[in-house]
Design an enzyme around this catalytic site. Structure first.
Site, PDB file in Angstrom:
ATOM      1  N   ARG A 147       0.859  -1.177   0.000  1.00 31.63           N
ATOM      2  CA  ARG A 147       0.000   0.000   0.000  1.00 31.63           C
ATOM      3  C   ARG A 147       0.900   1.233   0.000  1.00 31.63           C
ATOM      4  O   ARG A 147       1.894   1.261   0.727  1.00 31.63           O
ATOM      5  CB  ARG A 147      -0.866  -0.026   1.262  1.00 31.63           C
ATOM      6  N   TYR A 159      -3.063  11.622   6.301  1.00 33.74           N
ATOM      7  CA  TYR A 159      -3.377  10.253   6.708  1.00 33.74           C
ATOM      8  C   TYR A 159      -2.399   9.278   6.026  1.00 33.74           C
ATOM      9  O   TYR A 159      -2.128   9.399   4.837  1.00 33.74           O
ATOM     10  CB  TYR A 159      -4.815   9.858   6.322  1.00 33.74           C
ATOM     11  N   ASP A 210      -5.244   3.902   0.049  1.00 33.43           N
ATOM     12  CA  ASP A 210      -6.379   4.153   0.948  1.00 33.43           C
ATOM     13  C   ASP A 210      -6.738   5.635   0.892  1.00 33.43           C
ATOM     14  O   ASP A 210      -5.920   6.483   1.261  1.00 33.43           O
ATOM     15  CB  ASP A 210      -5.951   3.761   2.375  1.00 33.43           C
ATOM     16  N   HIS A 212      -9.176   6.831   2.621  1.00 37.02           N
ATOM     17  CA  HIS A 212      -9.615   7.059   4.003  1.00 37.02           C
ATOM     18  C   HIS A 212     -10.849   7.951   4.124  1.00 37.02           C
ATOM     19  O   HIS A 212     -10.866   8.940   4.869  1.00 37.02           O
ATOM     20  CB  HIS A 212      -8.458   7.606   4.847  1.00 37.02           C
ATOM     21  N   GLU A 236      -9.083   1.941  -1.600  1.00 34.61           N
ATOM     22  CA  GLU A 236      -9.826   1.647  -0.367  1.00 34.61           C
ATOM     23  C   GLU A 236     -10.562   2.871   0.162  1.00 34.61           C
ATOM     24  O   GLU A 236     -10.045   3.991   0.088  1.00 34.61           O
ATOM     25  CB  GLU A 236      -8.796   1.157   0.665  1.00 34.61           C
ATOM     26  N   GLU A 262     -13.583  -1.580   6.777  1.00 39.03           N
ATOM     27  CA  GLU A 262     -12.874  -1.699   8.059  1.00 39.03           C
ATOM     28  C   GLU A 262     -13.685  -1.148   9.228  1.00 39.03           C
ATOM     29  O   GLU A 262     -13.474  -1.558  10.356  1.00 39.03           O
ATOM     30  CB  GLU A 262     -11.488  -1.043   7.984  1.00 39.03           C
ATOM     31  N   ARG A 283     -13.563  -5.485   3.699  1.00 40.65           N
ATOM     32  CA  ARG A 283     -12.444  -5.336   4.642  1.00 40.65           C
ATOM     33  C   ARG A 283     -12.799  -5.546   6.109  1.00 40.65           C
ATOM     34  O   ARG A 283     -12.025  -5.210   6.998  1.00 40.65           O
ATOM     35  CB  ARG A 283     -11.807  -3.958   4.449  1.00 40.65           C
ATOM     36  N   GLU A 339      -4.225  -7.245   5.299  1.00 41.22           N
ATOM     37  CA  GLU A 339      -3.370  -6.114   5.674  1.00 41.22           C
ATOM     38  C   GLU A 339      -2.445  -6.538   6.822  1.00 41.22           C
ATOM     39  O   GLU A 339      -2.872  -7.225   7.748  1.00 41.22           O
ATOM     40  CB  GLU A 339      -4.234  -4.938   6.128  1.00 41.22           C
ATOM     41  N   TRP A 402     -11.727  12.376   9.080  1.00 41.40           N
ATOM     42  CA  TRP A 402     -10.329  11.978   9.224  1.00 41.40           C
ATOM     43  C   TRP A 402     -10.106  10.645   8.530  1.00 41.40           C
ATOM     44  O   TRP A 402     -10.912   9.767   8.547  1.00 41.40           O
ATOM     45  CB  TRP A 402      -9.897  11.845  10.692  1.00 41.40           C
TER      46      TRP A 402
HETATM   47  C1  GCO Z   1      -6.096   0.935   7.458  1.00 43.29           C
HETATM   48  C2  GCO Z   1      -6.885   1.883   8.297  1.00 43.29           C
HETATM   49  C3  GCO Z   1      -6.205   2.362   9.512  1.00 43.29           C
HETATM   50  C4  GCO Z   1      -7.227   3.113  10.375  1.00 43.29           C
HETATM   51  C5  GCO Z   1      -7.040   2.769  11.799  1.00 43.29           C
HETATM   52  C6  GCO Z   1      -8.032   3.483  12.691  1.00 43.29           C
HETATM   53  O1  GCO Z   1      -6.416   0.825   6.298  1.00 43.29           O
HETATM   54  O2  GCO Z   1      -5.217   0.299   7.997  1.00 43.29           O
HETATM   55  O3  GCO Z   1      -7.474   2.878   7.519  1.00 43.29           O
HETATM   56  O4  GCO Z   1      -5.079   3.122   9.207  1.00 43.29           O
HETATM   57  O5  GCO Z   1      -7.136   4.473  10.189  1.00 43.29           O
HETATM   58  O6  GCO Z   1      -7.148   1.391  11.948  1.00 43.29           O
HETATM   59  O7  GCO Z   1      -8.021   2.986  13.970  1.00 43.29           O
HETATM   60 MG    MG Z   2      -8.088   1.889   5.747  1.00 41.79          MG
END
Ligand code: GCO
Ligand code: MG
Length: 402
Positions: A147, A159, A210, A212, A236, A262, A283, A339, A402
């Site tokens: 990634r 991020y 990602d 995010h 992602e 996630e 995920r 991951e 975020w």
């Molecule tokens: C990822 C996630 C993490 C999250 C984190 C939040 O893809 O691994 O986006 O980076 O931000 O798990 O607690």
């Molecule tokens: Mg993520």
């Protein structure tokens, strides 16, 4: 066999972890991860004050019945706190059963469907150049999938850009830090990043990214389309997924594969996404998705829709979740990728584990149960410290995702 004791353990070897340990009258015990980043003590209390008393005296072999008891019995279904608590109990029960029957958990789940679990690592850098170099370090370690995240020029604290080389830890002590965000600046950087990575390392490595939860559906469609020449394994969390229908727009505009899930807590967060084939990878993972028991339901539903799994595996998921995910990944038919963010040495010391990395793949090992333990003597050296994930604002101060 009967459950005789339920302990909720909180430790902070570099970051906070909540762990449940369930003991039985036959001396066998199991452990489960109950960590919900930034809201850890809510789950600890849910387990200690509300779940533990209901477990004493139950037969730990009745994993499905206990799952249903906690899910239906709460009346207030779903939600991250509830499902993380149920997930922790579920993991511990699978651990107990594996240890009692002297088999690794993947054998209980139908046995191995593959030789190992392909994982992706996290390459990142403040600049595109640094991120490109970081990819090389992962390839040297044998990773088949990476990634890639880079800092966005002009923005503080993007991020996915870590502090150390192998660890990315966004949670910080004290109250939430504030990052700045500009979608325009971000969108201007990402295609160049992937162009440079492909130029440097060619076509053989799987590349992931990602977003995010930062984009609108049409912005995500544009990014996905601009990334098509670089053939990503996935993009992602392109858009926040509370509104599953939003993925229709993203899907109409790009063939870049999409991953999400996630932050999902049950399969009900993904039914439309799956039914309409709006994503390629789901995920969800064991800790926040109700444990191995519920994740099997989710994976089976995904399999019907040609969707593969890509379990979350960030550092805020403890080695207990990592192990549980690996047993699950090894056994299901529609595994995609896992991951893998390495934990710090202190975390590995608290949670000695049987899983191993070689040549881009993890294997859960053949220890009975999940193959992870919890060392109280080490954990006690690291008391809980209040910590939060950052929040994010647009450059004019507007609160953002975020
Ligand atoms: C990822 C996630 C993490 C999250 C984190 C939040 O893809 O691994 O986006 O980076 O931000 O798990 O607690
Ligand atoms: Mg993520």
């Amino acid at each position: 066999m009967k459950i005789t004791d339920v302990e909720v353990l909180v430790t902070s070897p570099g970051r906070n972890f909540v762990t449940i340990r369930i003991r039985t009258d036959e001396g066998v015990y199991g452990i489960g991860d109950a960590t919900l980043n930034g809201r850890e003590l809510a789950v600890a209390s849910y387990l200690r004050d509300h779940v533990a008393p209901c477990l004493i005296g139950r037969n730990p072999f009745q994993i499905e019945d206990i799952w249903q008891y906690l899910y239906r019995g709460a009346y207030w279904r779903r939600g991250p706190v509830t499902m993380t608590a149920i997930g922790a109990v579920d993991m511990a029960l699978w651990d107990i059963k594996g240890k009692a029957l002297n088999v690794p958990v993947y054998e209980l789940l139908g046995g191995a469907s593959r030789n190992g679990v392909m994982v992706y690592g996290h390459a990142n850098g403040q600049s595109v150049g640094e991120a490109v170099e970081a990819v090389g370090r992962y390839l040297d370690m044998g990773y088949k999938a990476v990634r890639v995240q880079a800092g966005v020029p002009g923005l503080k604290g993007t991020y996915g850009v870590g502090r150390g080389e192998l660890f990315y830890e966004p949670a910080g002590e004290g109250l939430p830090a504030e990052d700045a965000w500009s979608t325009e600046k971000y969108l201007a950087t990402v295609p160049e990043l992937f162009a440079r990575v492909r130029e440097e390392y060619g076509r053989d490595v799987h590349l992931l990214h990602d977003a995010h939860h930062r984009l609108t559906p049409i912005e995500a469609g544009r990014l996905g389309r601009e990334l098509e020449p670089y053939a990503l394994f996935w993009l992602e969390d392109a858009v926040p997924a509370e509104q599953q229908e939003a993925f229709r727009i993203v899907r109409q505009h790009t063939t870049t594969p999409l991953a999400v899930g996630e932050i999902f807590s049950t399969i009900h967060d993904a039914t439309l996404l799956l039914r309409e084939n709006l994503i390629d990878y789901l995920r969800m993972t064991v800790v926040h998705g109700g444990g191995i028991t519920h994740l099997r339901t989710a994976a089976a539903y995904a399999a019907v829709h040609h969707v593969r799994t890509g379990c979350h595996g960030a550092t805020d998921l403890s080695p207990v979740t990592m192990a549980a995910a690996l047993h699950f990944d090894l056994s299901i038919p529609n595994f995609g990728i896992q991951e893998y963010m390495r934990h710090t040495a202190e975390t590995d010391e608290v949670f000695p584990h049987a899983y191993t990395f070689a040549d881009g793949y993890l294997h859960p090992g053949d220890a009975p149960g999940l193959g992870v333990d919890y060392r109280d003597d080490v954990a006690e050296r690291f008391p809980y410290r209040r910590a939060y994930l950052p929040v994010s604002r647009l450059e004019d101060g507007t609160m953002f995702n975020w």
